[in-house]
Design a protein around this motif. Structure first.
Motif, PDB file in Angstrom:
ATOM      1  N   ILE A   1       0.834  -1.209   0.000  1.00  0.00           N
ATOM      2  CA  ILE A   1       0.000   0.000   0.000  1.00  0.00           C
ATOM      3  C   ILE A   1       0.862   1.250   0.000  1.00  0.00           C
ATOM      4  N   ILE A   2       0.491   2.202  -0.847  1.00  0.00           N
ATOM      5  CA  ILE A   2       1.126   3.523  -0.834  1.00  0.00           C
ATOM      6  C   ILE A   2       0.018   4.552  -0.669  1.00  0.00           C
ATOM      7  N   ILE A   3       0.020   5.241   0.471  1.00  0.00           N
ATOM      8  CA  ILE A   3      -0.962   6.301   0.703  1.00  0.00           C
ATOM      9  C   ILE A   3      -0.530   7.516  -0.105  1.00  0.00           C
ATOM     10  N   ILE A   4      -1.463   8.127  -0.814  1.00  0.00           N
ATOM     11  CA  ILE A   4      -1.170   9.380  -1.529  1.00  0.00           C
ATOM     12  C   ILE A   4      -1.858  10.521  -0.791  1.00  0.00           C
ATOM     13  N   GLU A   5      -1.054  11.416  -0.234  1.00  0.00           N
ATOM     14  CA  GLU A   5      -1.575  12.566   0.526  1.00  0.00           C
ATOM     15  C   GLU A   5      -1.198  13.870  -0.165  1.00  0.00           C
ATOM     16  N   ASP A   6      -1.968  14.914   0.109  1.00  0.00           N
ATOM     17  CA  ASP A   6      -1.624  16.234  -0.414  1.00  0.00           C
ATOM     18  C   ASP A   6      -0.519  16.870   0.418  1.00  0.00           C
ATOM     19  N   ILE A   7      -0.670  16.815   1.733  1.00  0.00           N
ATOM     20  CA  ILE A   7       0.287  17.515   2.581  1.00  0.00           C
ATOM     21  C   ILE A   7       0.351  16.872   3.970  1.00  0.00           C
ATOM     22  N   VAL A   8       1.558  16.741   4.484  1.00  0.00           N
ATOM     23  CA  VAL A   8       1.751  16.296   5.871  1.00  0.00           C
ATOM     24  C   VAL A   8       2.215  17.516   6.647  1.00  0.00           C
ATOM     25  N   ASP A   9       1.365  17.934   7.583  1.00  0.00           N
ATOM     26  CA  ASP A   9       1.619  19.154   8.352  1.00  0.00           C
ATOM     27  C   ASP A   9       2.067  18.749   9.758  1.00  0.00           C
ATOM     28  N   THR A  10       1.152  18.618  10.698  1.00  0.00           N
ATOM     29  CA  THR A  10       1.518  18.122  12.036  1.00  0.00           C
ATOM     30  C   THR A  10       1.808  16.625  12.005  1.00  0.00           C
TER      31      THR A  10
ATOM     32  N   LEU B   1      -4.672   1.088   8.891  1.00  0.00           N
ATOM     33  CA  LEU B   1      -4.377   0.302   7.686  1.00  0.00           C
ATOM     34  C   LEU B   1      -3.586  -0.946   8.040  1.00  0.00           C
ATOM     35  N   ARG B   2      -2.596  -0.799   8.936  1.00  0.00           N
ATOM     36  CA  ARG B   2      -1.747  -1.947   9.307  1.00  0.00           C
ATOM     37  C   ARG B   2      -2.560  -3.060   9.938  1.00  0.00           C
ATOM     38  N   GLN B   3      -3.624  -2.680  10.642  1.00  0.00           N
ATOM     39  CA  GLN B   3      -4.530  -3.640  11.272  1.00  0.00           C
ATOM     40  C   GLN B   3      -5.173  -4.572  10.239  1.00  0.00           C
ATOM     41  N   LYS B   4      -5.236  -4.122   8.996  1.00  0.00           N
ATOM     42  CA  LYS B   4      -5.884  -4.905   7.943  1.00  0.00           C
ATOM     43  C   LYS B   4      -4.921  -5.864   7.239  1.00  0.00           C
ATOM     44  N   GLY B   5      -3.693  -5.957   7.736  1.00  0.00           N
ATOM     45  CA  GLY B   5      -2.750  -6.974   7.257  1.00  0.00           C
ATOM     46  C   GLY B   5      -2.082  -6.767   5.916  1.00  0.00           C
ATOM     47  N   PRO B   6      -1.774  -5.530   5.524  1.00  0.00           N
ATOM     48  CA  PRO B   6      -1.061  -5.342   4.253  1.00  0.00           C
ATOM     49  C   PRO B   6       0.370  -5.849   4.348  1.00  0.00           C
ATOM     50  N   ALA B   7       1.008  -6.107   3.202  1.00  0.00           N
ATOM     51  CA  ALA B   7       2.405  -6.536   3.200  1.00  0.00           C
ATOM     52  C   ALA B   7       3.307  -5.368   3.593  1.00  0.00           C
ATOM     53  N   SER B   8       2.937  -4.149   3.184  1.00  0.00           N
ATOM     54  CA  SER B   8       3.706  -2.953   3.535  1.00  0.00           C
ATOM     55  C   SER B   8       2.827  -1.718   3.367  1.00  0.00           C
ATOM     56  N   VAL B   9       3.172  -0.658   4.087  1.00  0.00           N
ATOM     57  CA  VAL B   9       2.486   0.632   3.926  1.00  0.00           C
ATOM     58  C   VAL B   9       3.525   1.746   3.924  1.00  0.00           C
ATOM     59  N   GLU B  10       3.508   2.568   2.878  1.00  0.00           N
ATOM     60  CA  GLU B  10       4.372   3.754   2.829  1.00  0.00           C
ATOM     61  C   GLU B  10       3.507   4.956   2.458  1.00  0.00           C
ATOM     62  N   VAL B  11       4.105   6.144   2.579  1.00  0.00           N
ATOM     63  CA  VAL B  11       3.368   7.377   2.291  1.00  0.00           C
ATOM     64  C   VAL B  11       4.069   8.174   1.196  1.00  0.00           C
ATOM     65  N   ALA B  12       3.302   8.551   0.176  1.00  0.00           N
ATOM     66  CA  ALA B  12       3.763   9.509  -0.828  1.00  0.00           C
ATOM     67  C   ALA B  12       2.951  10.780  -0.620  1.00  0.00           C
ATOM     68  N   THR B  13       3.633  11.887  -0.341  1.00  0.00           N
ATOM     69  CA  THR B  13       2.918  13.147  -0.141  1.00  0.00           C
ATOM     70  C   THR B  13       3.490  14.218  -1.056  1.00  0.00           C
ATOM     71  N   LEU B  14       2.608  15.032  -1.589  1.00  0.00           N
ATOM     72  CA  LEU B  14       3.051  16.123  -2.449  1.00  0.00           C
ATOM     73  C   LEU B  14       3.935  17.081  -1.662  1.00  0.00           C
ATOM     74  N   LEU B  15       3.455  17.443  -0.466  1.00  0.00           N
ATOM     75  CA  LEU B  15       4.166  18.428   0.356  1.00  0.00           C
ATOM     76  C   LEU B  15       4.347  17.922   1.776  1.00  0.00           C
ATOM     77  N   ILE B  16       5.436  18.342   2.392  1.00  0.00           N
ATOM     78  CA  ILE B  16       5.631  18.072   3.816  1.00  0.00           C
ATOM     79  C   ILE B  16       6.197  19.334   4.457  1.00  0.00           C
ATOM     80  N   LYS B  17       5.730  19.621   5.687  1.00  0.00           N
ATOM     81  CA  LYS B  17       6.227  20.775   6.440  1.00  0.00           C
ATOM     82  C   LYS B  17       7.038  20.236   7.614  1.00  0.00           C
ATOM     83  N   PRO B  18       8.340  19.995   7.431  1.00  0.00           N
ATOM     84  CA  PRO B  18       9.142  19.346   8.474  1.00  0.00           C
ATOM     85  C   PRO B  18       9.129  20.091   9.815  1.00  0.00           C
TER      86      PRO B  18
END
Ligand code: 5GP
Ligand code: MG
Ligand code: MG
Length: 179
Positions: A100-109, A120-137
């Motif tokens: 699974i790859i989550i597609i997000e617009d922005i990661v803020d907090t 999502l992890r509770q549902k037993g995927p093989a892997s989960v990562e995040v792709a986000t357009l923007l991140i505010k470190p």
């Protein structure tokens, strides 16, 4: 249309990231994802509404077979909820064993992603990562490993390319920041 500045509701915004730069950064993320997920038939889960434009351009640049589905996050307000966790709406696929790859617009907090990952992890995927357009470190309040950020920005409020200010601005081709 491209404008040096736009007014949305009561606020003025100035051009921040032009479309060509956005598309270039999306292409770079897509190239990394295509390489990392070759032969794995990943399932992208795009979070509506904000990520729709990023998801569209990202998918067009993928060079390995992949699937996409769209989810929505709704805050639930029943007596048993903490009021913070957002319920996943519209996930009809069985994600057991899937990459699974989550597609997000922005990661803020990071609250949104921090709440979504365990669900999502509770549902037993093989892997989960995040792709986000923007991140505010500078705003991040969780220890999250966001593996596929397209662009990092300062702690400014931005609109355009899917992101809204009270419902408006999602259709702008470029990204603008509040003045
Ligand atoms: P987080 O949970 O990481 O704090 O923020 C997630 C959500 O807040 C995003 O998906 C987005 O809807 C909203 N958000 C955070 N920063 C911005 C911003 O600069 N512009 C817009 N339009 N939305 C933002
Ligand atoms: Mg979002
Ligand atoms: Mg919004």
């Amino acid at each position: 249309m491209h404008h040096p500045s736009v007014t949305i509701h009561d606020k003025q915004f100035s051009l921040y990231i032009p479309e060509r730069k956005i598309l270039h950064s999306v292409e770079i993320v897509a190239t990394r994802l295509s390489h990392d997920y070759r032969g794995k038939r990943p399932l992208f889960l795009s979070v509506l509404n904000g990520a729709f434009m990023f998801a569209s351009d990202l998918m067009k640049e993928m060079s390995t077979p992949c699937e996409i589905s769209f989810i929505r996050l709704a805050s639930y307000s029943d007596m048993h909820s903490t009021g913070k966790v957002k319920e996943i709406m519209g996930l009809n696929e069985d994600i057991r064993g899937r990459h699974i790859i989550i597609i997000e617009d922005i990661v803020d907090t990071g609250h949104t992603i921090a709440g979504l990952l365990p669900q999502l992890r509770q549902k037993g995927p093989a892997s989960v990562e995040v792709a986000t357009l923007l991140i505010k470190p500078e705003s991040l309040q969780h220890n999250l490993a966001i593996k596929y950020p397209a662009m990092s920005i300062a702690n400014d409020f931005v609109v355009g390319y899917g992101l809204d200010y009270n419902g408006l601005g999602r259709n702008l081709r470029d990204i603008y920041k509040v003045i």
